[in-house]
Scaffold this motif. Structure first.
Motif, PDB file in Angstrom:
ATOM      1  N   LEU A  54       0.836  -1.204   0.000  1.00 30.96           N
ATOM      2  CA  LEU A  54       0.000   0.000   0.000  1.00 30.96           C
ATOM      3  C   LEU A  54       0.871   1.255   0.000  1.00 30.96           C
ATOM      4  O   LEU A  54       0.598   2.224  -0.689  1.00 30.96           O
ATOM      5  CB  LEU A  54      -0.893  -0.017   1.256  1.00 30.96           C
ATOM      6  CG  LEU A  54      -1.865   1.128   1.419  1.00 30.96           C
ATOM      7  CD1 LEU A  54      -2.938   1.073   0.340  1.00 30.96           C
ATOM      8  CD2 LEU A  54      -2.514   1.104   2.799  1.00 30.96           C
ATOM      9  N   HIS A  91      -2.729  -4.190   5.199  1.00 26.64           N
ATOM     10  CA  HIS A  91      -3.277  -4.127   3.849  1.00 26.64           C
ATOM     11  C   HIS A  91      -3.240  -5.509   3.177  1.00 26.64           C
ATOM     12  O   HIS A  91      -4.232  -5.963   2.609  1.00 26.64           O
ATOM     13  CB  HIS A  91      -2.480  -3.100   3.026  1.00 26.64           C
ATOM     14  CG  HIS A  91      -2.927  -2.977   1.607  1.00 26.64           C
ATOM     15  ND1 HIS A  91      -2.125  -3.319   0.545  1.00 26.64           N
ATOM     16  CD2 HIS A  91      -4.092  -2.566   1.077  1.00 26.64           C
ATOM     17  CE1 HIS A  91      -2.787  -3.117  -0.583  1.00 26.64           C
ATOM     18  NE2 HIS A  91      -3.971  -2.653  -0.293  1.00 26.64           N
ATOM     19  N   MET A  94     -11.213  -1.077   6.764  1.00 21.10           N
ATOM     20  CA  MET A  94     -10.802  -0.100   5.744  1.00 21.10           C
ATOM     21  C   MET A  94     -10.633   1.294   6.357  1.00 21.10           C
ATOM     22  O   MET A  94      -9.744   2.047   5.970  1.00 21.10           O
ATOM     23  CB  MET A  94     -11.893  -0.071   4.659  1.00 21.10           C
ATOM     24  CG  MET A  94     -11.452   0.542   3.389  1.00 21.10           C
ATOM     25  SD  MET A  94     -10.006  -0.346   2.782  1.00 21.10           S
ATOM     26  CE  MET A  94      -9.511   0.739   1.512  1.00 21.10           C
ATOM     27  N   GLU A  95     -11.513   1.618   7.290  1.00 19.69           N
ATOM     28  CA  GLU A  95     -11.447   2.934   7.943  1.00 19.69           C
ATOM     29  C   GLU A  95     -10.122   3.070   8.708  1.00 19.69           C
ATOM     30  O   GLU A  95      -9.462   4.101   8.663  1.00 19.69           O
ATOM     31  CB  GLU A  95     -12.633   3.071   8.900  1.00 19.69           C
ATOM     32  CG  GLU A  95     -12.715   4.419   9.584  1.00 19.69           C
ATOM     33  CD  GLU A  95     -13.688   4.439  10.773  1.00 19.69           C
ATOM     34  OE1 GLU A  95     -14.553   3.544  10.855  1.00 19.69           O
ATOM     35  OE2 GLU A  95     -13.536   5.329  11.618  1.00 19.69           O
ATOM     36  N   SER A 112      -7.181   3.278   6.187  1.00 20.48           N
ATOM     37  CA  SER A 112      -7.035   4.546   5.486  1.00 20.48           C
ATOM     38  C   SER A 112      -6.599   5.646   6.453  1.00 20.48           C
ATOM     39  O   SER A 112      -5.811   6.520   6.076  1.00 20.48           O
ATOM     40  CB  SER A 112      -8.287   4.863   4.669  1.00 20.48           C
ATOM     41  OG  SER A 112      -9.076   5.768   5.307  1.00 20.48           O
ATOM     42  N   LYS A 141      -2.761   5.049   7.024  1.00 18.78           N
ATOM     43  CA  LYS A 141      -1.974   5.427   5.847  1.00 18.78           C
ATOM     44  C   LYS A 141      -1.889   6.947   5.712  1.00 18.78           C
ATOM     45  O   LYS A 141      -0.817   7.510   5.547  1.00 18.78           O
ATOM     46  CB  LYS A 141      -2.594   4.838   4.581  1.00 18.78           C
ATOM     47  CG  LYS A 141      -1.793   5.191   3.351  1.00 18.78           C
ATOM     48  CD  LYS A 141      -2.507   4.909   2.069  1.00 18.78           C
ATOM     49  CE  LYS A 141      -1.661   5.456   0.927  1.00 18.78           C
ATOM     50  NZ  LYS A 141      -2.386   5.584  -0.304  1.00 18.78           N
ATOM     51  N   SER A 142      -3.039   7.618   5.790  1.00 19.90           N
ATOM     52  CA  SER A 142      -2.977   9.053   5.540  1.00 19.90           C
ATOM     53  C   SER A 142      -2.303   9.788   6.691  1.00 19.90           C
ATOM     54  O   SER A 142      -1.547  10.729   6.469  1.00 19.90           O
ATOM     55  CB  SER A 142      -4.338   9.634   5.171  1.00 19.90           C
ATOM     56  OG  SER A 142      -5.155   9.615   6.284  1.00 19.90           O
TER      57      SER A 142
END
Ligand code: FEO
Length: 135
Positions: A3, A32, A104-105, A108, A111-112
């Motif tokens: 990812l 991921h 997924m939440e 994400s 990652k961000s």
């Protein structure tokens, strides 16, 4: 495919910290990969524990250096770390109560947050410490 792929743009030019960041990136990539195999939920608990534990180590490495050298952005930077720890703690609590619906939440957010924090906040201290002979 990973990812997040580490590249030189992530480097803060301090060896120990780059190694720690690489380890955090690899934890996110592990989540991921597990999600792609349909095993995201299975490893989520362990991942969140590892993440809390390792970010405490990592943040304290940065904060110790900042304090030692009177880094001017220390207070703001530490506040960003605290927000992250509290958010990951919330995910962990939800997971333990069986209320964490979306892996997924989590993915994400991780990652961000990590990529933005490294690129926008961590990278700012690189030249400051390099000027003090720390690489
Ligand atoms: Fe590398 Fe400020 O966390």
């Amino acid at each position: 495919m990973a990812l997040i792929t580490w590249n030189e743009s992530f480097s803060v030019n301090i060896r120990e910290i780059d190694e720690q960041h690489k380890k955090l990136v690899s934890m996110i990539n592990r989540l991921h990969d597990a999600m792609l195999e349909g095993k995201g939920k299975e490893i989520m608990g362990e991942l969140l524990n590892d993440m809390v534990e390792y970010t405490i180590t990592h943040f304290s490495t940065e904060e110790k250096l900042m304090k030692q050298h009177n880094y001017p952005g220390y207070v703001k930077h530490k506040a960003e770390h605290e927000l992250f720890v509290s958010k990951v703690g919330e995910f962990k609590e939800k997971y333990e109560k069986g209320q964490l619906a979306l892996t997924m939440e989590v993915l994400s957010f991780l990652k961000s947050w990590l990529t933005n924090h490294i690129l926008n906040s961590d990278k700012k201290y690189g030249p400051f410490f390099n000027n003090k002979g720390i690489y």
